[in-house]
Enzyme design. Structure first.
Site, PDB file in Angstrom:
ATOM      1  CG  HIS A 164      25.895  30.116 -10.314  1.00 15.23           C
ATOM      2  ND1 HIS A 164      26.289  28.792 -10.165  1.00 15.23           N
ATOM      3  CD2 HIS A 164      26.954  30.679  -9.563  1.00 15.23           C
ATOM      4  CE1 HIS A 164      27.185  28.762  -9.119  1.00 15.23           C
ATOM      5  NE2 HIS A 164      27.618  29.920  -8.911  1.00 15.23           N
ATOM      6  CG  ASP A 373      18.507  26.072 -16.749  1.00 12.21           C
ATOM      7  OD1 ASP A 373      19.025  27.128 -15.753  1.00 12.21           O
ATOM      8  OD2 ASP A 373      17.702  25.122 -16.521  1.00 12.21           O
TER       9      ASP A 373
HETATM   10  P1  ADQ Z   1      19.113  26.177 -10.554  1.00 12.77           P
HETATM   11  O1  ADQ Z   1      18.132  27.342 -11.408  1.00 12.77           O
HETATM   12  O2  ADQ Z   1      18.500  26.127  -9.172  1.00 12.77           O
HETATM   13  O3  ADQ Z   1      20.559  26.818 -10.524  1.00 12.77           O
HETATM   14  P2  ADQ Z   1      19.719  23.549 -11.750  1.00 12.77           P
HETATM   15  O4  ADQ Z   1      20.955  23.562 -12.204  1.00 12.77           O
HETATM   16  O5  ADQ Z   1      18.592  22.595 -12.322  1.00 12.77           O
HETATM   17  O6  ADQ Z   1      18.973  24.793 -11.254  1.00 12.77           O
HETATM   18  O7  ADQ Z   1      20.150  22.888  -9.802  1.00 12.77           O
HETATM   19  C1  ADQ Z   1      18.924  22.472  -9.371  1.00 12.77           C
HETATM   20  C2  ADQ Z   1      19.478  21.620  -8.216  1.00 12.77           C
HETATM   21  O8  ADQ Z   1      18.382  21.505  -7.168  1.00 12.77           O
HETATM   22  C3  ADQ Z   1      19.841  20.362  -8.951  1.00 12.77           C
HETATM   23  O9  ADQ Z   1      21.031  19.930  -8.034  1.00 12.77           O
HETATM   24  C4  ADQ Z   1      18.570  19.428  -8.297  1.00 12.77           C
HETATM   25  O10 ADQ Z   1      18.754  17.971  -8.027  1.00 12.77           O
HETATM   26  C5  ADQ Z   1      18.195  20.166  -7.072  1.00 12.77           C
HETATM   27  N1  ADQ Z   1      16.608  20.157  -6.904  1.00 12.77           N
HETATM   28  C6  ADQ Z   1      15.650  20.456  -7.762  1.00 12.77           C
HETATM   29  N2  ADQ Z   1      14.479  20.028  -7.233  1.00 12.77           N
HETATM   30  C7  ADQ Z   1      14.761  19.152  -6.199  1.00 12.77           C
HETATM   31  C8  ADQ Z   1      13.801  18.716  -5.311  1.00 12.77           C
HETATM   32  N3  ADQ Z   1      12.356  18.774  -5.558  1.00 12.77           N
HETATM   33  N4  ADQ Z   1      14.514  17.858  -4.468  1.00 12.77           N
HETATM   34  C9  ADQ Z   1      15.570  18.025  -4.280  1.00 12.77           C
HETATM   35  N5  ADQ Z   1      16.544  18.585  -5.101  1.00 12.77           N
HETATM   36  C10 ADQ Z   1      16.010  19.290  -5.956  1.00 12.77           C
HETATM   37  C11 ADQ Z   1      21.178  27.797 -11.194  1.00 12.77           C
HETATM   38  C12 ADQ Z   1      21.106  28.008 -12.541  1.00 12.77           C
HETATM   39  C13 ADQ Z   1      21.481  26.701 -13.458  1.00 12.77           C
HETATM   40  C14 ADQ Z   1      23.032  26.404 -13.088  1.00 12.77           C
HETATM   41  C15 ADQ Z   1      22.913  26.201 -11.440  1.00 12.77           C
HETATM   42  C16 ADQ Z   1      24.528  25.963 -11.204  1.00 12.77           C
HETATM   43  O11 ADQ Z   1      19.792  28.544 -12.965  1.00 12.77           O
HETATM   44  O12 ADQ Z   1      21.393  27.159 -14.938  1.00 12.77           O
HETATM   45  O13 ADQ Z   1      22.987  25.000 -13.562  1.00 12.77           O
HETATM   46  O14 ADQ Z   1      22.545  27.522 -10.859  1.00 12.77           O
HETATM   47  O15 ADQ Z   1      25.309  26.781 -11.628  1.00 12.77           O
END
Ligand code: ADQ
Length: 473
Positions: A164, A373
């Site tokens: 990921h 990311d």
């Molecule tokens: P993350 O680093 O966690 O994931 P991201 O892909 O942005 O990052 O996913 C975050 C998720 O959490 C999103 O679905 C977002 O809506 C949710 N989220 C964030 N803040 C929130 C809040 N305050 N309340 C509710 N929901 C919230 C890791 C990798 C990424 C990759 C993903 C998936 O670091 O690069 O995209 O895995 O593979």
């Protein structure tokens, strides 16, 4: 008692549920927030599968249980293992190393041996519930030794692994003590999926340079002579479900209320991140603070809503970051706030997905500016929920930039250019923003989470060759 067996077994560091103890002491499990769970939920629906992962607490694991039609097998971690395998090796060695060493990676020998032991425990647990010839889908950087440990005990399984997060260039990866063991661990799989092509290429190059493994196209020949394919399968979101939520009358009404509660600003900027140093929150706040100080943005007419979910708070780097962010928010508001006008609205908590959809729909410009990311699902969620004339400012260092080419792309390290990109997105004619948004929506629609999961599983079944669909393209 022997456990039931399954044709599909998922293993990830965490189970897809969090434990909550109710007032009467009873235990309830709730779906956890975060990228992986959001993505896998729709994959598991309608399939009989087992999921193996840590429950999130130190101590003896609960017995396996069923939740939402899924068989969940908790893995136990002692306090020491939380410190060494999880917080240490996974989050203080591998995480920074795989994200361009934005903060220095820490190397400790006892973390490494704990990681090996835990990966063996995961391999044993998978082996226990996997039916003969089952498909096993492993996730992420915490489980890089599992493929080969699992193959040693269950050569009948078809093993896939998806990363990921980014896979670093070999010059950075080389810093890792015992680096070859991780590569050999991964090469126990049949198929290795990465977010973008550059990550897969970095992995293959690391195999070529550090293991002297022959590489041809996407395929690496492992030391045992097996051929392993390493290719990009970019992750996505459940577009249809989210779009339906975002365009519902309730969500649109709530979006209006959110703007009204903030005094109907002319420009509503939005940041949504886990509170992590990879996400570029500090750089974003610096750019915004300077735009206000320069008089390019009016603090009475502009709001930045920054939502930051607490994360890994026992690690020093995360505590330091939180302090820095809170100081920056305090400084900006101290310099520019007035009665009724707060230029940064900072919320350090999680929101339900209905509220998230409304926040996305309320925003004019989303600032997704990570320093590095793997993908960044927030960018794809915003594109799915946003108004047609809203704009996305997106870092070139997010995997999502490979698909969302019509975003306002930026290098977040270059604060001057970041400021220019933000103002360009704000000032662009509505028509141009609409065109860009339409194009990005098409890109997200063309690869939703179902497509991602099918593409991964098809690649895994066909490995080491290309699946028919991909080779036909
Ligand atoms: P993350 O680093 O966690 O994931 P991201 O892909 O942005 O990052 O996913 C975050 C998720 O959490 C999103 O679905 C977002 O809506 C949710 N989220 C964030 N803040 C929130 C809040 N305050 N309340 C509710 N929901 C919230 C890791 C990798 C990424 C990759 C993903 C998936 O670091 O690069 O995209 O895995 O593979």
């Amino acid at each position: 008692m022997t456990s039931p067996t399954f044709d599909l077994v998922i293993a990830a560091n965490r189970l897809p549920v969090d434990k909550e103890v109710a007032e009467d002491g009873s235990i309830e499990w709730h779906r956890s927030p975060g990228g992986l769970v959001t993505a896998m939920e729709s994959v598991m629906r309608g399939r009989e599968a087992a999921w193996i992962g840590w429950s999130g607490d130190a101590g003896d694991p609960p017995e396996p249980f069923e939740e939402n039609g899924m068989y969940l097998v908790p893995i136990g971690l002692s306090e020491d293992e939380v410190t060494n395998y999880y917080e240490g090796y996974s989050n203080d060695t591998l995480w920074p190393l795989y994200h361009d060493v934005i903060v220095p990676a820490t190397f400790r020998r006892r973390w490494r041996s704990s990681y090996e032991r835990l990966n063996q425990r995961f391999a044993d647990a998978v082996s226990e519930v996997a039916a003969p010839g089952a498909t096993v889908w492993l996730h992420d950087y915490q489980l890089q030794r599992v493929p080969s440990l699992l193959r040693a005990i269950r050569p009948d399984l078809r093993i896939g692994w998806f990363n990921h997060i980014p896979f670093p260039p070999v010059e950075i990866f080389m810093q890792l003590p015992g680096r070859e063991t991780l590569l050999e661990g991964l090469l126990g799989a049949d198929f290795l999926g990465f977010q973008v092509r550059a990550d897969a290429a970095n992995f293959r190059e690391a195999c070529r340079r550090l293991l002297r493994a022959p590489v041809k196209g996407d395929v690496v020949t492992a030391p045992d002579g097996r051929r392993v394919r390493a290719a990009a399968v970019p992750i996505s979101i459940d577009v249809e479900e989210l779009r339906e939520l975002a365009t519902s009358p309730e969500t649109l009404q709530r979006a209006k209320e959110i703007r009204a509660e903030m005094g109907d600003p002319e420009v509503l900027l939005l940041g949504v991140d886990r509170l992590d140093y990879t996400k570029g929150i500090r750089h974003r706040l610096k750019a915004y603070g300077e735009l206000l100080a320069d008089g390019r943005l009016d603090p009475r007419k502009t709001r930045l809503v920054q939502i930051a979910t607490p994360s890994r708070e026992r690690l020093q780097a995360y505590r330091v970051l939180r302090g820095q962010i809170e100081q920056a928010v305090g400084r900006i508001n101290g310099d520019h706030a007035d009665f009724g006008d707060t230029p940064v609205v900072y919320m350090r908590r999680s929101f339900p997905k209905e509220e998230m959809a409304a926040i996305y729909a309320a925003a004019d410009v989303a600032l997704v500016t990570p320093l590095r990311d793997g993908m960044n699902l927030v960018a794809k969620e915003f594109v799915t929920c946003a108004r047609d004339d809203a704009a996305l400012v997106l870092s070139e260092f997010a995997g999502a930039a490979g698909e969302l080419k019509r975003a306002y792309l930026c290098n977040p390290h270059d604060v001057d250019r970041l400021k220019q990109t933000i103002t360009a997105a704000i000032d662009a004619p509505a028509d141009e923003r609409r065109k860009r948004m339409r194009s990005m929506r098409r890109a997200v629609l063309a690869n939703d989470v179902h497509h991602w999961a099918e593409a991964f599983l098809a690649s895994l079944q066909a490995a080491p060759e290309l699946p028919a669909e991909e080779s036909a393209r």
